[in-house]
Scaffold this motif. Structure first.
Motif, PDB file in Angstrom:
ATOM      1  N   UNK A 191       1.137   2.825  13.995  1.00  0.00           N
ATOM      2  CA  UNK A 191       1.229   2.321  12.624  1.00  0.00           C
ATOM      3  C   UNK A 191       1.188   3.483  11.638  1.00  0.00           C
ATOM      4  N   UNK A 192       2.156   3.518  10.734  1.00  0.00           N
ATOM      5  CA  UNK A 192       2.229   4.541   9.698  1.00  0.00           C
ATOM      6  C   UNK A 192       2.180   3.842   8.343  1.00  0.00           C
ATOM      7  N   UNK A 193       1.054   3.926   7.638  1.00  0.00           N
ATOM      8  CA  UNK A 193       0.925   3.161   6.390  1.00  0.00           C
ATOM      9  C   UNK A 193       1.941   3.554   5.331  1.00  0.00           C
ATOM     10  N   UNK A 194       2.293   4.847   5.238  1.00  0.00           N
ATOM     11  CA  UNK A 194       3.250   5.269   4.222  1.00  0.00           C
ATOM     12  C   UNK A 194       4.649   4.746   4.540  1.00  0.00           C
ATOM     13  N   UNK A 195       5.058   4.840   5.802  1.00  0.00           N
ATOM     14  CA  UNK A 195       6.377   4.329   6.172  1.00  0.00           C
ATOM     15  C   UNK A 195       6.455   2.815   5.938  1.00  0.00           C
ATOM     16  N   UNK A 196       5.371   2.119   6.283  1.00  0.00           N
ATOM     17  CA  UNK A 196       5.337   0.669   6.075  1.00  0.00           C
ATOM     18  C   UNK A 196       5.439   0.330   4.601  1.00  0.00           C
ATOM     19  N   UNK A 197       4.697   1.037   3.762  1.00  0.00           N
ATOM     20  CA  UNK A 197       4.696   0.742   2.325  1.00  0.00           C
ATOM     21  C   UNK A 197       6.053   1.012   1.690  1.00  0.00           C
ATOM     22  N   UNK A 198       6.646   2.163   2.004  1.00  0.00           N
ATOM     23  CA  UNK A 198       7.939   2.506   1.402  1.00  0.00           C
ATOM     24  C   UNK A 198       9.029   1.538   1.883  1.00  0.00           C
ATOM     25  N   UNK A 199       8.980   1.157   3.153  1.00  0.00           N
ATOM     26  CA  UNK A 199       9.967   0.205   3.679  1.00  0.00           C
ATOM     27  C   UNK A 199       9.872  -1.135   2.952  1.00  0.00           C
ATOM     28  N   UNK A 200       8.653  -1.629   2.784  1.00  0.00           N
ATOM     29  CA  UNK A 200       8.471  -2.914   2.111  1.00  0.00           C
ATOM     30  C   UNK A 200       8.951  -2.857   0.673  1.00  0.00           C
ATOM     31  N   UNK A 202       1.680  -1.342  -3.215  1.00  0.00           N
ATOM     32  CA  UNK A 202       1.919  -1.523  -1.776  1.00  0.00           C
ATOM     33  C   UNK A 202       1.366  -0.349  -0.976  1.00  0.00           C
ATOM     34  N   UNK A 203       1.543   0.864  -1.499  1.00  0.00           N
ATOM     35  CA  UNK A 203       0.967   2.033  -0.817  1.00  0.00           C
ATOM     36  C   UNK A 203      -0.551   1.886  -0.710  1.00  0.00           C
ATOM     37  N   UNK A 204      -1.192   1.497  -1.801  1.00  0.00           N
ATOM     38  CA  UNK A 204      -2.657   1.331  -1.779  1.00  0.00           C
ATOM     39  C   UNK A 204      -3.065   0.266  -0.766  1.00  0.00           C
ATOM     40  N   UNK A 205      -2.304  -0.811  -0.717  1.00  0.00           N
ATOM     41  CA  UNK A 205      -2.630  -1.883   0.228  1.00  0.00           C
ATOM     42  C   UNK A 205      -2.487  -1.411   1.673  1.00  0.00           C
ATOM     43  N   UNK A 206      -1.410  -0.686   1.966  1.00  0.00           N
ATOM     44  CA  UNK A 206      -1.193  -0.218   3.336  1.00  0.00           C
ATOM     45  C   UNK A 206      -2.218   0.839   3.742  1.00  0.00           C
ATOM     46  N   UNK A 249      -8.388   2.665   6.020  1.00  0.00           N
ATOM     47  CA  UNK A 249      -9.585   3.149   5.338  1.00  0.00           C
ATOM     48  C   UNK A 249     -10.770   2.257   5.672  1.00  0.00           C
ATOM     49  N   UNK A 250     -11.970   2.748   5.385  1.00  0.00           N
ATOM     50  CA  UNK A 250     -13.175   1.964   5.642  1.00  0.00           C
ATOM     51  C   UNK A 250     -13.395   0.891   4.586  1.00  0.00           C
ATOM     52  N   UNK A 251     -12.771   1.063   3.417  1.00  0.00           N
ATOM     53  CA  UNK A 251     -12.884   0.092   2.334  1.00  0.00           C
ATOM     54  C   UNK A 251     -11.583   0.135   1.538  1.00  0.00           C
ATOM     55  N   UNK A 252     -11.324  -0.854   0.674  1.00  0.00           N
ATOM     56  CA  UNK A 252     -10.032  -0.912  -0.027  1.00  0.00           C
ATOM     57  C   UNK A 252      -9.736   0.333  -0.854  1.00  0.00           C
ATOM     58  N   UNK A 253      -8.487   0.788  -0.768  1.00  0.00           N
ATOM     59  CA  UNK A 253      -8.000   1.887  -1.605  1.00  0.00           C
ATOM     60  C   UNK A 253      -7.436   1.272  -2.876  1.00  0.00           C
ATOM     61  N   UNK A 255     -10.224   6.227  -3.494  1.00  0.00           N
ATOM     62  CA  UNK A 255      -8.989   6.909  -3.882  1.00  0.00           C
ATOM     63  C   UNK A 255      -8.320   7.538  -2.669  1.00  0.00           C
ATOM     64  N   UNK A 256      -6.990   7.512  -2.671  1.00  0.00           N
ATOM     65  CA  UNK A 256      -6.208   8.309  -1.717  1.00  0.00           C
ATOM     66  C   UNK A 256      -5.505   9.403  -2.505  1.00  0.00           C
TER      67      UNK A 256
END
Length: 373
Positions: free
Chosen positions: A7-16, A77-81, A86-90, A46-47
């Motif tokens: 799973x790649x969160x950045x690839x997933x976010x940009x694709x969506x 979407x990036x923050x969500x992915x 992460x251990x807690x929401x970004x 923060x990321x």
């Protein structure tokens, strides 16, 4: 059957986002995916992305032709992915552009090491100005504060106002390996001439020492205060008119960490007061953590530790690779001159290469060991 890719969160976010964005042309998604940032660091909540992120030609063109309302779903979407790893929401996103040595567009030195180049791309980081140089408690409380944990120690800071040097983790851990004082010794102390948000202060506190620190940036001092409480250490901040109080009164309440929001050029006289009070005679460590050089406090460091039987000075410098050995020899010679006739031993005991600062330049910590009779 081959395993699915991780799973790649950045690839997933940009694709969506690209699948539903109306401000980009067909066929752009592949280019955006190929040049999307691959690295990020999460400091809850923060990321932060490395310098240069989202600046490739295809990203620059896409961002310029999309409105803020078009881009907002991308950042959300990036923050969500990223929250999935992460251990807690970004909730906040930023790009790290480093700490400028000078204030933006000016010739004045950025003494407070304020992160004026930080690009805040998503989330409310708090107001960009305060009513005065000394923020109020209300202004501190509306700023974004982020946290991390290194070597089991919590740290917190306000990224709009204060830098965080992730690369110091190695040096913080090294300090924890130094010998602990024997039970029969006088109470051990440490001094940090550039305390920041508590980078090295907290290592000394973990070792059971009492700490005296100096720091000019009020946001760093507040981060140190909050971080100390997170780690369950007692802490006192001395600022404003309280700086004129005698040390007997300042130290009377017995906090483990005492931070002076003041110029460290005043540290020598404050510690001389403690010596007159027959205390702080066992300063085991003194930290000079300013880059590109901590030379301004070298001679004061020798004087501050003059009553201590055994001391390690940890002096940070940016040095060309070919000059490291010569720098260590020069520093040893200078400290031998300043301590002549008063010590049994004074030597350069170690050089720690912390990280590269620029091509051919290292951030080094030079340890000067002093033992008095």
């Amino acid at each position: 059957m081959p395993k699915p890719p991780p799973y790649n969160p950045m690839q997933s976010a940009v694709s969506k986002w690209a699948a539903q964005a109306t401000c980009i042309d067909d066929g752009v998604a592949a280019g955006l995916l190929a040049t999307a940032p691959k690295r990020f660091t999460i400091y809850e909540p923060m990321a932060i992305f490395p310098s240069g992120s989202f600046t490739s030609p295809i990203w620059a063109r896409t961002i310029s032709q999309c409105s803020e309302s078009d881009l907002s779903p991308l950042w959300i979407t990036i923050a969500q992915e990223l929250s999935n790893v992460a251990k807690s929401p970004v909730t906040h996103l930023a790009i790290n552009e480093g700490i400028p040595l000078l204030k933006g567009g000016e010739t004045e030195e950025n003494i407070l090491r304020s992160p004026t180049g930080l690009q805040m791309i998503h989330g409310d980081f708090g107001p960009s100005q305060t009513e005065s140089e000394q923020p109020t408690d209300a202004e501190f409380n509306v700023a974004l504060w982020v946290t991390t944990k290194q070597n089991g120690i919590h740290q917190t800071w306000a990224p709009r106002w204060t830098m965080f040097s992730r690369g110091n983790v190695k040096e913080k851990a090294r300090l924890l390996t130094f010998p602990r004082p024997a039970a029969q010794e006088d109470a051990p102390w440490a001094v940090d001439m550039y305390a920041g948000i508590g980078y090295f202060v907290f290592s000394y506190a973990t070792m059971g020492m009492r700490i005296l620190g100096w720091e000019l940036n009020p946001w760093s001092v507040e981060g140190l205060r909050r971080g100390a409480l997170m780690n369950k250490w007692t802490v006192k901040v001395v600022r404003g008119q309280d700086l004129t109080l005698p040390m007997t009164e300042i130290m009377a309440t017995g906090e483990q960490i005492v931070i002076f929001q003041d110029d460290n050029q005043n540290a020598q006289s404050k510690i001389a007061e403690l010596h007159d009070m027959e205390t702080a005679h066992n300063i085991r460590h003194l930290n000079g953590g300013l880059l590109p050089t901590s030379e301004l406090i070298w001679q004061a460091a020798a004087a501050i530790t003059s009553k201590s039987p055994e001391t390690w000075l940890h002096l940070h410098e940016n040095v060309a690779t070919d000059d490291i050995e010569g720098q260590a020899e020069e520093m040893e010679a200078r400290f031998k001159t300043w301590t002549q006739g008063t010590v049994a031993e004074c030597r350069s005991s170690h050089v720690e290469k912390v990280k590269t600062f620029a091509p051919g330049v290292w951030h080094c910590v030079f340890d000067i060991y002093i033992r008095r009779t």
